[in-house]
Design a protein around this motif. Structure first.
Motif, mmCIF file in Angstrom:
data_model
loop_
_atom_site.group_PDB
_atom_site.id
_atom_site.type_symbol
_atom_site.label_atom_id
_atom_site.label_comp_id
_atom_site.label_asym_id
_atom_site.label_seq_id
_atom_site.Cartn_x
_atom_site.Cartn_y
_atom_site.Cartn_z
ATOM 1 N N GLU A 220 0.831 -1.210 0.000
ATOM 2 C CA GLU A 220 0.000 0.000 0.000
ATOM 3 C C GLU A 220 0.865 1.259 0.000
ATOM 4 N N LEU B 101 2.064 1.714 -3.461
ATOM 5 C CA LEU B 101 0.981 2.238 -4.292
ATOM 6 C C LEU B 101 0.760 3.726 -4.032
ATOM 7 N N ASP C 173 -4.069 -5.112 -5.042
ATOM 8 C CA ASP C 173 -3.781 -3.749 -5.472
ATOM 9 C C ASP C 173 -5.016 -2.897 -5.729
ATOM 10 N N ASP C 174 -6.103 -3.511 -6.121
ATOM 11 C CA ASP C 174 -7.204 -2.722 -6.654
ATOM 12 C C ASP C 174 -8.534 -3.342 -6.234
ATOM 13 N N ASN D 140 -11.246 -2.883 -7.649
ATOM 14 C CA ASN D 140 -12.097 -3.074 -8.841
ATOM 15 C C ASN D 140 -11.615 -4.188 -9.768
ATOM 16 N N SER D 141 -10.515 -4.862 -9.416
ATOM 17 C CA SER D 141 -10.043 -5.903 -10.348
ATOM 18 C C SER D 141 -10.258 -7.280 -9.777
#
Length: 160
Positions: free
Chosen positions: A121, A124, A156-157, A159-160
């Motif tokens: 994080e 990122l 990481d995401d 939405n993925s």
């Protein structure tokens, strides 16, 4: 149809003398702060030190709690402090050490899963890989460029 993934990681092993002077300093700071660990349940003292882009070094040790999920690892504690107090100063490097209370020799350790995700994080947040230095029991240092080598299927995401 099944699919096979082959994952490889690059981890460099160094002798103390091969470390940059600034990396030796970071490791020493992690070793020193490990003495301040509050670890009455595990007797495992962990120290972590980070160097920010500005050159500032921050350090922390693990802080346990009788309610085990409440304790905080040294790595997450120092990264959280850095993010809260120096939100515009990226973390460039983290040094991690550990030893059992009362023992003279260092233990081999690597960040736990939660700490690996916290390192991810931070990378990122600043869009910058962090150099990770880990002291081993044989006094050699593992050097890793970015958390991907230690956490290949990182989260990481949303939405993925």
């Amino acid at each position: 149809m099944s699919k096979k993934y082959i994952i490889s990681s690059e981890v460099e092993e160094l002798d103390w003398e091969e470390l940059l002077q600034e990396d030796q300093e970071l490791m020493v700071q992690a070793q020193e702060i490990s003495k301040n660990a509050y670890a009455p349940y595990s007797d495992f003292q962990v120290g972590a030190a980070v160097r920010l882009k500005s050159g500032l070094i921050l350090q922390s040790s693990n802080q346990e709690n009788v309610s085990f999920p409440v304790g905080v690892c040294a790595e997450r504690l120092v990264l959280g402090y850095a993010g809260a107090n120096y939100p515009l100063d990226p973390v460039m490097k983290i040094a991690i050490v550990a030893k059992r209370k009362g023992e003279d020799s260092w233990a081999s350790v690597s960040p736990c899963g939660m700490c690996r995700q916290a390192i991810n994080e931070t990378e990122l947040r600043f869009n910058k890989l962090m150099e990770i230095l880990i002291l081993k029991a044989d006094h050699k240092i593992l050097k890793v460029q970015g958390i991907q080598a230690l956490l290949p299927f990182k989260f990481d995401d949303l939405n993925s």
